[in-house]
Design an enzyme around this catalytic site. Structure first.
Site, PDB file in Angstrom:
ATOM      1  N   SER A 303       0.819  -0.993  -0.097  1.00 56.63           N
ATOM      2  CA  SER A 303       0.009  -0.003  -0.092  1.00 56.63           C
ATOM      3  C   SER A 303       0.859   1.200  -0.107  1.00 56.63           C
ATOM      4  CB  SER A 303      -1.025   0.030   1.026  1.00 56.63           C
ATOM      5  OG  SER A 303      -0.257   0.393   2.479  1.00 56.63           O
ATOM      6  N   ASP A 304       0.137   2.371  -0.370  1.00 57.78           N
ATOM      7  CA  ASP A 304       1.139   3.517  -0.155  1.00 57.78           C
ATOM      8  C   ASP A 304       0.975   3.845   1.199  1.00 57.78           C
ATOM      9  OD1 ASP A 304       2.393   6.173  -0.568  1.00 57.78           O
ATOM     10  OD2 ASP A 304       1.629   6.405  -2.313  1.00 57.78           O
ATOM     11  N   TRP A 305       1.490   5.050   1.911  1.00 58.30           N
ATOM     12  CA  TRP A 305       1.560   5.333   3.287  1.00 58.30           C
ATOM     13  C   TRP A 305       0.152   5.483   3.747  1.00 58.30           C
ATOM     14  CZ3 TRP A 305       6.110   6.566   6.268  1.00 58.30           C
ATOM     15  CH2 TRP A 305       5.981   6.932   7.667  1.00 58.30           C
TER      16      TRP A 305
END
Length: 769
Positions: A303-305
């Site tokens: 995932s992104d942050w």
């Protein structure tokens, strides 16, 4: 600490027993008797064997990634979030760390995971190695302006070399998002507006980072991001919704990701945006149906942050438990910093909302990449203090950064051959705060680089001793000390040093004005609605022009700018981007002609921000042209032209090139190929490089096609009067497209090819399929 092999560690644990009182045989040993760690079948067997030994919680732990921004040099904290992370490392509930860097700190966290957890599974260490580690090459958009795939590959190799020496084995790059909107700050991180060029550059960067063998300690795993359509954020506003059709998704957005996958990229990152009402992190169609099933991708998706948590704000998930359920089932394998997998997944499995087979699949993918990196052979293989000291900031890295920087510069305008400058006898005024700035050229993705470590333009020019160089700042670009986290404050009022700059310029033979954006004005979270020169810089430029019209404008920026006034008035304009550590040396060498500029724009430069999104490969519409004098009923603006100020592919040289003898050999019936040849001649006085570009137009199709599309290019270097015949091959891959049933088709019909030095190439020929 000496390197410790897993074998020695196991012997130690057999004698003294394990801290958590589990048998030492629980520790997983990767090296078998036949030592076949490099074979795929062997890795698959090892992964399956290890999975069979893991508890559900340990499998979920592999799906958990923590940020490491805490003090690793002091004692472990006893309370708080950091203490919990330490506990999870010891329990085997962490699969990856990011932002832990440097051999000393990486060794500390790796040692806990390997020597204190039950199974001793090593961590994969991630970091944003976007265009270098400590030694920075140009921002990716600038590198893309080189159109030099080998140089871009070498740049990624150098980044991997330095980062791996600091203990990093995974980068969150390359960003392969196509974007047509210069307002979006992250255009600086990609390859520009074109899918064909972007796909080629994606491959170059993946191969540069990963090399031929991922288990070699000088390579790092790459990550294709952001999957998908992040670059199509509405209004160019970061994190915003993307709303595109099937044709744009299949023909524009997805091809660079597919190219990265085919090049062997081992990880993907999903994106912050939603597409068709579904946040990408929870999009099963993108992550499972396309990426993992159709494309048969066997690496893992991170995932992104915090993007799993953000599905709540999107209005797609009820709460954290629901968000974790959606993301895991959709195919998001690793959770970056939202803590939801480690906190929620076990319960979701027990409640029957997430099948354990989903957890097994994610853990298997993550473990597979760790085996490929050789981390089970030696979890400390990246942790060599002597190598870190030898590699970091080495001459080899600086030489490569300088080479890439020179190749990235684009000569936009050179009226009356103002450039190159003479090397002696001239009084040169250098004006602009960015001319002396040693931090801004590093750009915004420079987490490991030291402030003030770039060569400034002023320093680069001062290395040439034949001329007199006088500097005047003129005006600050920013107020205060810019940083990665907070908004940059632009100087929009203070003109107190204009007078000194004007006086300095008045007596000069030539004025070099270094203007543009600060490095922290582009990048993530840095969208703009005004694409002009920030603050008072435009006023400074015009004030200096009144006293000395012999100006060379050197632009430092991370996105296309709207510089109409400069184009109309300034005789020479050099697009120098944010070029990294060797910025000033590269710019000086181009200004003085020791390097003949060869860059070509990877994005169109608008005349006005109101034109964006702006791109060369637009659709024709049903009313493309003026039907009569002053008639309004055609696709246009009342107050601005349709076309860009500088088109995609534009870039001048100190020499000139001519194209002729365009020939098309249509062998499609037999070989499924069409070959196109053209002769390129250097008609000027200097040796130079030209990027010969081929564009294709499908004149009618079942889905309308753009007015032209880049389908081939070649970088050629020629001496004065030298000619070379270049041949392009158009295969079914170049001739076809995706229809709206997600089928790739090559349809019969009439085609045009255009060949030349930009997307406005006029030399054309026809053929029929």
């Amino acid at each position: 600490m000496k390197r410790v092999s897993i074998t020695i560690l196991l012997c130690f644990l057999v004698i003294f027993s394990c801290k958590n009182e589990s048998s030492s045989t629980d520790k997983y040993l990767a090296v078998n008797s036949s030592n076949e760690i490099s074979s795929v079948s062997s890795i698959e067997k090892k992964v399956a064997d290890l999975l069979s030994k893991m508890t559900l919680e340990e499998k979920i732990g592999q799906m958990n990634q923590y940020n490491g921004f805490w003090d690793l040099t002091g004692p472990a904290p006893e309370a708080g979030n950091a203490a919990k992370k330490y506990d999870h490392l010891r329990q085997g509930y962490v699969g990856s760390m990011l932002n832990v860097r440097g051999v000393e700190d990486v060794r500390k966290v790796q040692k806990i995971a390997v020597e204190e957890s039950r199974l001793g599974i090593p961590l994969i260490i991630g970091f944003d190695v976007i265009h270098g580690y400590k030694t920075l090459s140009p921002i990716p958009l600038a590198e893309s302006a080189s159109w030099d795939l080998e140089a871009i590959k070498v740049s990624a190799e150098m980044a991997a070399l330095e980062a791996s020496a600091a203990g990093i084995n995974w980068t969150f790059a390359p960003m392969v998002d196509i974007s047509r909107d210069a307002r979006w700050g992250r255009v600086m991180e990609g390859a520009g507006e074109d899918t064909y060029l972007g796909s080629k550059i994606a491959v170059a960067r993946v191969k540069g980072f990963q090399g031929e063998d991922l288990s070699i300690s000088s390579t790092i795993a790459a990550c294709a991001k952001h999957f998908a359509a992040y670059g199509f954020a509405e209004a160019g506003r970061d994190y915003n919704t993307a709303d595109i059709g099937t044709s744009t998704l299949n023909n524009v957005v997805l091809p660079p990701f597919k190219a990265a996958k085919d090049a062997g990229v081992r990880t993907f990152m999903n994106s912050f945006n939603e597409l068709n009402g579904v946040p990408a992190t929870g999009d099963k169609y993108l992550q499972r149906d396309i990426l993992k099933d159709k494309w048969e991708f066997d690496g893992f998706v991170v995932s992104d942050w915090g993007s799993i948590t953000e599905m709540i704000a999107h209005g797609f998930a009820k709460d954290g438990n629901h968000a974790a359920e959606i993301a895991a089932n959709a195919g998001s394998d690793m959770d970056m910093e939202s803590y939801l997998y480690v906190n929620e997944l076990a319960k979701l499995v027990k409640d029957g909302k997430v099948k354990e087979s989903v957890i097994d699949d994610a853990a298997r993918r993550i473990l597979r990449v760790k085996f490929e990196l050789g981390l089970f052979d030696d979890p400390y293989k990246y942790l060599d203090e002597a190598r870190e000291k030898e590699v970091t900031g080495s001459k080899k890295l600086h030489d490569a950064a300088l080479d890439m920087a020179k190749k990235s510069i684009v000569l936009l305008k050179n009226e009356n051959n103002v450039l190159p400058l003479k090397k002696e006898g001239k009084n040169i005024a250098v004006i602009g705060a960015l001319a002396s700035d040693k931090t801004s050229p590093l750009g915004s993705w420079r987490i490991a680089a030291e402030d003030n470590s770039a060569v400034s333009v002023l320093e680069g020019l001062s290395a040439y001793k034949g001329n007199t160089v006088t500097y005047a700042k003129g005006a600050d670009v920013v107020v205060g000390e810019p940083n990665f986290i907070t908004e940059v404050k632009i100087n929009s009022t203070n003109k107190s040093e204009f007078g000194k700059a004007i006086a300095t310029a008045k007596s000069a033979d030539v004025v070099i004005m270094v203007l543009g954006e600060h490095g922290f004005q582009s990048g993530e979270g840095r969208s703009r609605t005004d694409l002009g020169l920030p603050g008072v810089q435009q006023e400074l430029l015009e004030a200096v022009f009144k006293v000395n019209k012999n100006i060379v404008l050197v632009l430092n920026n991370g996105r296309p700018l709207a510089i109409n006034w400069a184009h109309e008035n300034i005789p020479a304009i050099l697009e120098a981007w944010q070029l990294g550590t060797q910025s000033g040396n590269a710019i000086a060498q181009v200004l003085y002609g020791d390097y003949n500029p060869s860059g070509k724009l990877p994005m169109s430069f608008p005349r006005h921000v109101g034109q964006v999104p702006l791109y060369y490969n637009y659709k024709n519409t049903g009313r493309p042209s003026l039907p009569g004098p002053d008639v309004v009923f055609w696709s246009h603006y009342q107050d601005e032209k349709n076309d860009p100020l500088y088109v995609f592919g534009h870039g001048l040289s100190y020499t000139t090139f001519e194209y002729n003898n365009l020939k098309v050999k249509n062998l499609y019936k037999n070989s499924k190929n069409v070959t196109v040849s053209v002769t390129v001649t250097n008609t000027g006085k200097y040796k130079g490089k030209e990027v010969a570009q081929l564009y294709l137009k499908d004149e009618y199709a079942s889905v309308t096609r753009p007015v032209r599309e880049l389908k081939g290019f070649e970088l050629v270097e020629l001496n004065p009067s030298e000619s070379k015949e270049i041949e392009f091959t158009l295969s079914e891959k170049e001739l076809g497209f995706f229809n709206n049933q997600n089928q790739f088709v090559v349809e019969p019909g009439n085609f045009k090819v255009f060949v030349g030095g930009s997307s406005k190439a006029q030399l054309e020929a026809n053929f029929k399929l």
